[in-house]
Design an enzyme around this catalytic site. Structure first.
Site, mmCIF file in Angstrom:
data_model
loop_
_atom_site.group_PDB
_atom_site.id
_atom_site.type_symbol
_atom_site.label_atom_id
_atom_site.label_comp_id
_atom_site.label_asym_id
_atom_site.label_seq_id
_atom_site.Cartn_x
_atom_site.Cartn_y
_atom_site.Cartn_z
ATOM 1 C CB THR A 113 3.175 45.675 16.314
ATOM 2 O OG1 THR A 113 3.372 46.510 14.961
ATOM 3 C CG2 THR A 113 3.408 44.393 15.803
ATOM 4 N NE ARG A 168 8.180 51.438 8.293
ATOM 5 C CZ ARG A 168 7.763 51.066 9.213
ATOM 6 N NH1 ARG A 168 6.737 49.982 9.362
ATOM 7 N NH2 ARG A 168 8.310 51.217 10.519
ATOM 8 N N GLY A 192 8.927 47.401 8.124
ATOM 9 C CA GLY A 192 9.347 47.934 9.473
ATOM 10 C C GLY A 192 10.261 46.478 10.080
ATOM 11 C CG ASP A 193 10.189 46.465 14.391
ATOM 12 O OD1 ASP A 193 9.384 47.157 13.763
ATOM 13 O OD2 ASP A 193 10.060 46.131 15.516
ATOM 14 C CB THR A 199 5.055 47.054 19.842
ATOM 15 O OG1 THR A 199 3.850 47.822 19.095
ATOM 16 C CG2 THR A 199 4.845 47.279 21.339
ATOM 17 N N GLY A 200 6.754 49.082 18.327
ATOM 18 C CA GLY A 200 7.115 50.474 18.401
ATOM 19 C C GLY A 200 7.685 50.959 16.845
ATOM 20 N N GLY A 252 9.625 50.946 14.261
ATOM 21 C CA GLY A 252 10.268 49.723 13.263
ATOM 22 C C GLY A 252 11.786 50.174 13.195
HETATM 23 C C1 SD4 Z 1 6.490 48.935 12.580
HETATM 24 N N1 SD4 Z 1 7.017 48.115 14.502
HETATM 25 O O1 SD4 Z 1 6.386 48.513 11.397
HETATM 26 C C2 SD4 Z 1 6.024 48.205 13.764
HETATM 27 C C3 SD4 Z 1 4.968 48.968 14.045
HETATM 28 C C4 SD4 Z 1 4.656 49.031 15.443
HETATM 29 O O2 SD4 Z 1 4.024 49.821 17.316
HETATM 30 O O3 SD4 Z 1 5.019 48.056 16.391
HETATM 31 N N2 SD4 Z 1 4.110 49.939 16.043
HETATM 32 O O4 SD4 Z 1 7.263 49.555 12.689
#
Ligand code: SD4
Length: 308
Positions: free
Chosen positions: A161, A188, A190-191, A211-212, A214
């Protein structure tokens, strides 16, 4: 003293032009938006905006959050018609009496305020979704690996992200925008668009964004937790380490999970950290622009051959 910090090397191209928008009196959100919107528009970035990989049913849905303070933030969630998710989130903040709009109402609101409805699924993303649908077991999950060249080594399990923090004499602002997890269940979220999860900005205590995966972020109110540590006096790097240690201690973490965190304190100290190797950030300050790996990596792992 101005500062611009963002996640992943694909956010590098517009850093200098965004930094130029951080002069005295400028709105730091404009600079952060400039970086985020460039990534959203890039069809080769497969995790944000146009170009983002779709959900399991083949539909792209975008989430974004912009924030200046607990009193000034906006989220647009599950956009399926408007590509410019960060701009939609900013409209929610600036033009609605609400903080979060989701689903068809978020698209309609953004379009009423001038953002166009556009095709969301880029041809390359469609091809990859079709390949996945025909063989969902191909390329089992693996997290993204940033080679620093502006494109990530990744496969279908990775996701990433663009998160941007900007600071100047007017204070702090942040943007977080994503297409979420590839092949996610329709519906869905995410965060990234949740204040305090993917992004949190407090004018007096600092800003953090993540990022990551969520699913690892939401329950720990992760970006809020980093800012809260800074409020209690921790330096940004210590605040990030504390958060990542907390996530590891409290949740089962899979090998394909990654978290990359960036944070800025109100006095201009900043740091980046990640759960595992493979994350990169971009920073621009008076010394220029650098793409770098964080010194703070919680889980020590060998570099996979495919990433070099
Ligand atoms: C999510 N955090 O939707 C986001 C995706 C993301 O690295 O950041 N991916 O979970």
């Amino acid at each position: 003293m101005s500062l611009l910090l963002s996640t992943w090397s694909f956010s590098r191209p517009e850093h200098e032009s965004a930094f130029a928008r951080l002069g005295p009196g400028a709105d730091p959100l404009d600079a952060a938006m400039h970086v985020a919107e460039a990534v959203e528009a890039d069809p080769e970035v497969d995790s944000v905006g146009y170009g983002g990989l779709p959900d399991a049913s083949g539909g792209v849905s975008l989430d974004a959050l912009v924030m200046r303070s607990p009193a000034e933030h906006g989220s647009a969630i599950a956009l399926t018609q408007v590509r410019r998710a960060a701009a939609a989130a900013r409209l929610v903040m600036e033009k609605s009496p609400h903080r979060i709009l989701a689903g068809p109402g978020a698209d309609t609101f953004a379009m009423q305020h001038g953002l166009p409805a556009e095709e969301m699924l880029a041809p390359a993303a469609r091809e990859r979704w079709e390949a996945w649908r025909n063989d969902p077991n191909q390329d089992p999950g693996q997290r993204p690996w940033d080679s620093g060249l502006g494109r990530l080594y990744r496969n279908e399990g990775g996701h990433d992200t663009v998160c941007v923090l900007a600071q100047n004499d007017q204070g702090l602002a942040g943007v977080c925008t994503t297409s979420g997890m590839p092949w996610k269940a329709p519906g869905r979220v995410g965060d990234s668009p949740i204040p305090g999860a993917g992004l949190y900005v407090h004018p007096r205590y600092g800003a953090a964004t993540i990022t990551g995966t969520g699913e690892l972020v939401i329950g720990n109110c992760a970006s809020f937790s980093v800012v809260e540590s800074m409020r209690q006096g921790a330096e940004p790097s210590r605040a990030i380490a504390h958060l990542l240690e907390l996530v590891l201690a409290e949740q089962p973490v899979k090998p394909e999970d990654q978290l990359g965190v960036i944070a800025i304190s109100p006095d201009g100290h900043w740091a980046a950290g990640s759960l595992r190797p493979g994350f990169k950030y971009v920073v621009t300050d008076e010394q220029g622009t650098r793409v770098d790996s964080p010194e703070l990596v919680i889980v020590d792992e060998p570099i996979p051959e495919t990433a070099s």
